[in-house]
Design a protein around this motif. Structure first.
Motif, mmCIF file in Angstrom:
data_model
loop_
_atom_site.group_PDB
_atom_site.id
_atom_site.type_symbol
_atom_site.label_atom_id
_atom_site.label_comp_id
_atom_site.label_asym_id
_atom_site.label_seq_id
_atom_site.Cartn_x
_atom_site.Cartn_y
_atom_site.Cartn_z
ATOM 1 N N GLN A 120 17.391 7.930 -4.945
ATOM 2 C CA GLN A 120 18.405 6.963 -4.494
ATOM 3 C C GLN A 120 18.399 6.779 -2.984
ATOM 4 N N THR A 121 18.314 7.907 -2.238
ATOM 5 C CA THR A 121 18.319 7.746 -0.775
ATOM 6 C C THR A 121 17.031 7.089 -0.295
ATOM 7 N N VAL A 122 15.904 7.390 -0.941
ATOM 8 C CA VAL A 122 14.638 6.730 -0.586
ATOM 9 C C VAL A 122 14.820 5.219 -0.703
ATOM 10 N N GLU A 123 15.553 4.819 -1.749
ATOM 11 C CA GLU A 123 15.796 3.395 -1.943
ATOM 12 C C GLU A 123 16.792 2.845 -0.916
ATOM 13 N N THR A 124 17.852 3.611 -0.662
ATOM 14 C CA THR A 124 18.856 3.172 0.315
ATOM 15 C C THR A 124 18.212 2.819 1.647
ATOM 16 N N TYR A 125 17.301 3.682 2.114
ATOM 17 C CA TYR A 125 16.683 3.450 3.425
ATOM 18 C C TYR A 125 15.396 2.610 3.319
ATOM 19 N N GLY A 126 15.009 2.280 2.115
ATOM 20 C CA GLY A 126 13.834 1.409 1.934
ATOM 21 C C GLY A 126 12.522 2.059 2.320
ATOM 22 N N SER A 162 18.532 6.316 24.682
ATOM 23 C CA SER A 162 18.789 5.043 25.340
ATOM 24 C C SER A 162 18.033 3.954 24.596
ATOM 25 N N VAL A 163 18.754 2.951 24.151
ATOM 26 C CA VAL A 163 18.119 1.809 23.484
ATOM 27 C C VAL A 163 17.075 1.180 24.416
ATOM 28 N N PHE A 164 17.418 1.128 25.703
ATOM 29 C CA PHE A 164 16.556 0.455 26.689
ATOM 30 C C PHE A 164 15.264 1.223 26.937
ATOM 31 N N ARG A 165 15.308 2.522 26.734
ATOM 32 C CA ARG A 165 14.134 3.345 26.926
ATOM 33 C C ARG A 165 13.293 3.404 25.644
ATOM 34 N N SER A 166 13.948 3.580 24.520
ATOM 35 C CA SER A 166 13.195 3.939 23.312
ATOM 36 C C SER A 166 12.988 2.812 22.297
ATOM 37 N N VAL A 167 13.899 1.863 22.208
ATOM 38 C CA VAL A 167 13.674 0.706 21.322
ATOM 39 C C VAL A 167 14.056 -0.588 22.055
ATOM 40 N N PRO A 168 13.403 -0.850 23.206
ATOM 41 C CA PRO A 168 13.807 -2.001 24.021
ATOM 42 C C PRO A 168 13.736 -3.327 23.266
ATOM 43 N N ASP A 169 12.813 -3.449 22.319
ATOM 44 C CA ASP A 169 12.721 -4.728 21.604
ATOM 45 C C ASP A 169 13.915 -4.960 20.686
ATOM 46 N N HIS A 170 14.620 -3.900 20.334
ATOM 47 C CA HIS A 170 15.835 -4.106 19.542
ATOM 48 C C HIS A 170 16.878 -4.803 20.408
ATOM 49 N N TRP A 171 16.939 -4.372 21.648
ATOM 50 C CA TRP A 171 17.881 -4.966 22.597
ATOM 51 C C TRP A 171 17.443 -6.370 23.013
ATOM 52 N N ALA A 172 16.148 -6.511 23.354
ATOM 53 C CA ALA A 172 15.688 -7.762 23.943
ATOM 54 C C ALA A 172 15.426 -8.848 22.901
ATOM 55 N N LEU A 173 14.978 -8.456 21.721
ATOM 56 C CA LEU A 173 14.484 -9.451 20.756
ATOM 57 C C LEU A 173 15.127 -9.333 19.385
ATOM 58 N N ASP A 174 16.131 -8.474 19.255
ATOM 59 C CA ASP A 174 16.742 -8.234 17.940
ATOM 60 C C ASP A 174 15.726 -7.737 16.929
ATOM 61 N N GLN A 175 14.674 -7.089 17.399
ATOM 62 C CA GLN A 175 13.706 -6.610 16.431
ATOM 63 C C GLN A 175 14.274 -5.414 15.665
ATOM 64 N N LEU A 176 13.963 -5.345 14.380
ATOM 65 C CA LEU A 176 14.501 -4.263 13.562
ATOM 66 C C LEU A 176 13.500 -3.119 13.477
ATOM 67 N N VAL A 236 17.361 -2.567 8.887
ATOM 68 C CA VAL A 236 16.454 -3.192 7.920
ATOM 69 C C VAL A 236 17.089 -3.231 6.534
ATOM 70 N N ASP A 237 16.767 -4.289 5.831
ATOM 71 C CA ASP A 237 17.248 -4.460 4.473
ATOM 72 C C ASP A 237 16.238 -5.345 3.755
ATOM 73 N N LEU A 238 16.136 -5.172 2.454
ATOM 74 C CA LEU A 238 15.147 -5.927 1.687
ATOM 75 C C LEU A 238 15.465 -7.422 1.641
ATOM 76 N N HIS A 239 16.753 -7.744 1.589
ATOM 77 C CA HIS A 239 17.119 -9.140 1.364
ATOM 78 C C HIS A 239 17.783 -9.798 2.547
ATOM 79 N N ASP A 240 18.258 -8.987 3.479
ATOM 80 C CA ASP A 240 19.100 -9.520 4.534
ATOM 81 C C ASP A 240 18.924 -8.606 5.745
#
Ligand SMILES: *Cc1c(COP(=O)(O)O)cnc(C)c1O
Length: 644
Positions: free
Chosen positions: A7-13, A462-476, A510-514
């Protein structure tokens, strides 16, 4: 029957985006396989515990070099399969674009595997070229140079050719041709090859759509291409012209657009070839996408094709056009970076605490007769809200809250009254949310409410250090706890980082449909660390990450996976507090002198004793070596904090 783990494997995809590299073991911990669905596996929780015993605390960047090799093999196999299947006459070679992740550990591992297939490198700046020239590549592999180049850059390329590298200088601008022709005039020895970047009419899809099309920043127009050919012929250097290049963008989400670009490029290649230009290399650029959300769609963080489909379409399209035009099949050069690098790196960090935004009752609340009318009414709503009236009551509560603030601002109610009213308001909201979530159809206003009510987990990074594209580009990026996955998560949360920036949050998942607005997570247990992994961060994030708030590079560990589990092959300490300050030109000597001077003044003024002075100086100077992130030491800093 599905188990809790399934179930958790599915929850997190995990199965959707994991490409066979990630799974959950029987202990409920997240594991990494060196090869898809292999029996060998490394347990991330064990690695983090192990590192912690060595004094390496989170955030930690875990590098799994075997996953780079794995991606190289996948790409190579996909292309060699299509080449066989379509009886394509040319070869396929990759050049890894260094800008995606220039870390030496990444380049070395890529070349270690890639050398077997004559995979080479692509550099886009003088510094990248300078680094690339010293790396060992196979003798047939290429070193392709893109980007804008001055004379110095081109000179270095010629030097590289003399040193034995198979260099291709790709012309992006006509001025580069001038430099090339001038340098080659009185030059003796092995010459570099020359390529032309063409501006295609076809565009990619997704976030980098602007990289292609007529208005693109890069590439030569049709007239410029003819001019390059003319001038090279005139200078008797046409033999150098070997490659045609295009790149329509990164993270290309839609295979249809890719096919169209291939058609156009193959046609240009064929026409140039028919002009008796000896080109035999067709560089199709990068752009092979990573399916970050696992949805297999043309959504920005996904891709509606597999590596095999990509290879088939490239090979088939180019072959068809070349056969039609009666020209030999070119060797296909591919510049995939994201696809090769994304999977190998994971950021693991701890949730420090929960930030309270919803006002909760501290002591049991009694409504008194002499409470203001608005408080009494909110109290009534709380007592009588039900599945039948929750929508209406929620609207009433919103109105009462407005009234509460108005009365307070006019000085008509006390701070205690206001506090009481707020607690009651949030109680009504929580109850309304419960009824709304149980309903078959959830209207948008209750989705918003859910986001408001959800927990905010303060996360040590820090989002800016480690996942900057999430901040800058809404990348998931997929985010998963690394332990406790044998229990279903019960909370909904968003993540706040530790920078002083309201943009330092992660509230899209992240989500499968949305796109999920909140992430399912476990309840925090005081005294027990809760670790989250940010997955698929090996491409672009490390290099694009910045020094916001002077949070430095995280600790880093290189992990090798074998039959016994894992081996920590290398540990690299992250930036220290002192080094981070030095990046902003606060040199150590200057700071230590400055601090000592202030302390000396305090001693002179008899505000401090000599002993006290020595002690604080000692402590201050020892901080040079501290980690820039929050220290992880058991219970400290726990307990709920309030914010409003
Ligand atoms: C950035 C870039 C690439 C890499 O693209 P990916 O999407 O990471 O594969 C390839 N070629 C050129 C010219 C680039 O600028």
């Amino acid at each position: 029957m599905t188990t809790a783990i399934e179930q958790t494997v599915e929850t997190y995809g995990i199965e959707n985006w994991g490409a066979g590299y990630f799974d959950v073991n029987r202990k409920g911990n997240l594991i990494v396989h060196p090869v898809e669905n292999d029996s060998r596996a490394a347990d991330l929780k064990e690695i983090i515990d192990d590192l912690r015993r060595r004094g390496i605390t989170t955030p930690v960047l875990l590098r799994f070099p075997q996953l780079i090799a794995g991606q190289v093999r996948k790409l190579q196999r996909a292309f060699s399969k299509s080449i066989r299947e379509f009886e394509y006459q040319g070869a396929h070679m990759c050049v890894y674009p260094m800008k995606v992740n220039q870390q030496r550990a990444v380049i070395e591992e890529y070349l270690r595997e890639g050398t077997r297939y004559d995979f080479g490198l692509e550099a886009g700046s003088k510094a990248e070229l300078y680094a690339a020239l010293a790396m060992d590549q196979s003798s047939d592999s290429l070193l392709v140079l893109n980007g804008f180049k001055d004379e110095e850059f081109i000179k270095l390329a010629f030097i590289g050719a003399k040193a034995g590298k198979r260099i291709v200088i790709v012309i992006e601008k006509l001025s580069e041709l001038d430099h090339i022709l001038r340098i080659s005039e009185d030059y003796e020895g092995a010459l570099p090859m020359v390529g032309m970047r063409v501006k295609l009419y076809s565009k990619g899809s997704g976030r980098w759509e602007k990289s292609g099309g007529e208005a693109a920043k890069f590439g030569l127009t049709t007239t410029e291409i003819l001019e390059v050919i003319g001038r090279m012929r005139e200078a008797d250097r046409i033999d150098m012209l070997k490659l045609l290049h295009f790149h329509i963008g990164s993270q290309l989400t839609d295979i249809k657009r890719i096919k169209n670009a291939m058609k156009e490029a193959a046609r240009v290649y064929a026409k140039v070839r028919q002009m008796k230009v000896p080109i035999d290399l067709l560089d199709v650029g990068g752009g092979m996408a990573v399916d970050y959300d696992g949805s297999k769609t043309a959504f920005d963080s996904s891709a509606n094709y597999t590596a095999q489909e990509f290879a088939n379409d490239v090979i088939y399209t180019i072959k068809t056009v070349c056969d039609d035009e009666n020209v030999p099949h070119p060797t296909i050069i591919q510049e995939s970076g994201r696809y090769l690098a994304a999977y190998h790196a994971i950021i693991v960090t701890n949730v420090v605490d929960e930030i309270e935004t919803v006002v909760e009752d501290i002591s049991p609340m009694e409504i008194e007769d002499d409470d203001p009318q608005v408080v009494v009414e909110l109290g009534d709503l709380r007592e009588t809200i039900s599945v039948k009236n929750y929508r209406e009551y929620y609207h009433d509560a919103l109105e009462h809250r407005e009234e509460l603030f108005t009365l307070f601002n006019l000085g008509l109610i006390s701070l205690e009254d206001r506090a009481k009213g707020e607690v009651l308001f949030w109680d009504v909201c929580e109850r309304a949310d419960k009824y709304a979530q149980a309903a078959k159809y959830i209207s948008e206003e209750f989705d918003d409410l859910r986001r408001l009510l959800c927990a905010k987990y303060l996360t040590n990074f820090s989002v800016f250090r480690s996942v900057p594209d999430h901040w800058a580009l809404d990348q998931l990026f997929p985010i998963v706890p690394i332990h406790g996955l044998n229990k279903q998560p019960t909370e909904y949360a968003t993540l706040c980082d530790i920078t002083c920036d309201s943009d330092g949050i992660v509230d899209k998942f992240v989500d499968l449909h949305d796109v999920k607005q909140v992430l399912e997570l476990h309840k925090l247990t005081p005294g027990e660390p809760y670790y989250l992994a940010f997955m698929l961060v090996g491409a672009y994030q490390e290099v694009m990450g910045n020094n916001h708030n002077l949070f430095g590079t995280p600790n880093e560990a290189h992990i090798w996976i074998d039959e016994e589990g894992y081996l920590i092959r290398k540990v690299i300490r992250g930036t220290t507090v002192g080094q981070a300050a030095e990046r902003a030109r606060y040199e150590r000597g200057l700071l230590h002198d400055g601090f000592r001077r202030q302390v000396a003044q305090r001693v002179k003024d008899e505000e401090l004793s000599e002993a006290e002075a020595a002690e604080i100086i000692d402590y201050y100077e020892s901080r040079y070596d501290a980690y820039t992130y929050l220290a992880v030491n058991g219970d400290e800093g726990r307990g709920k904090r309030r914010r409003e």
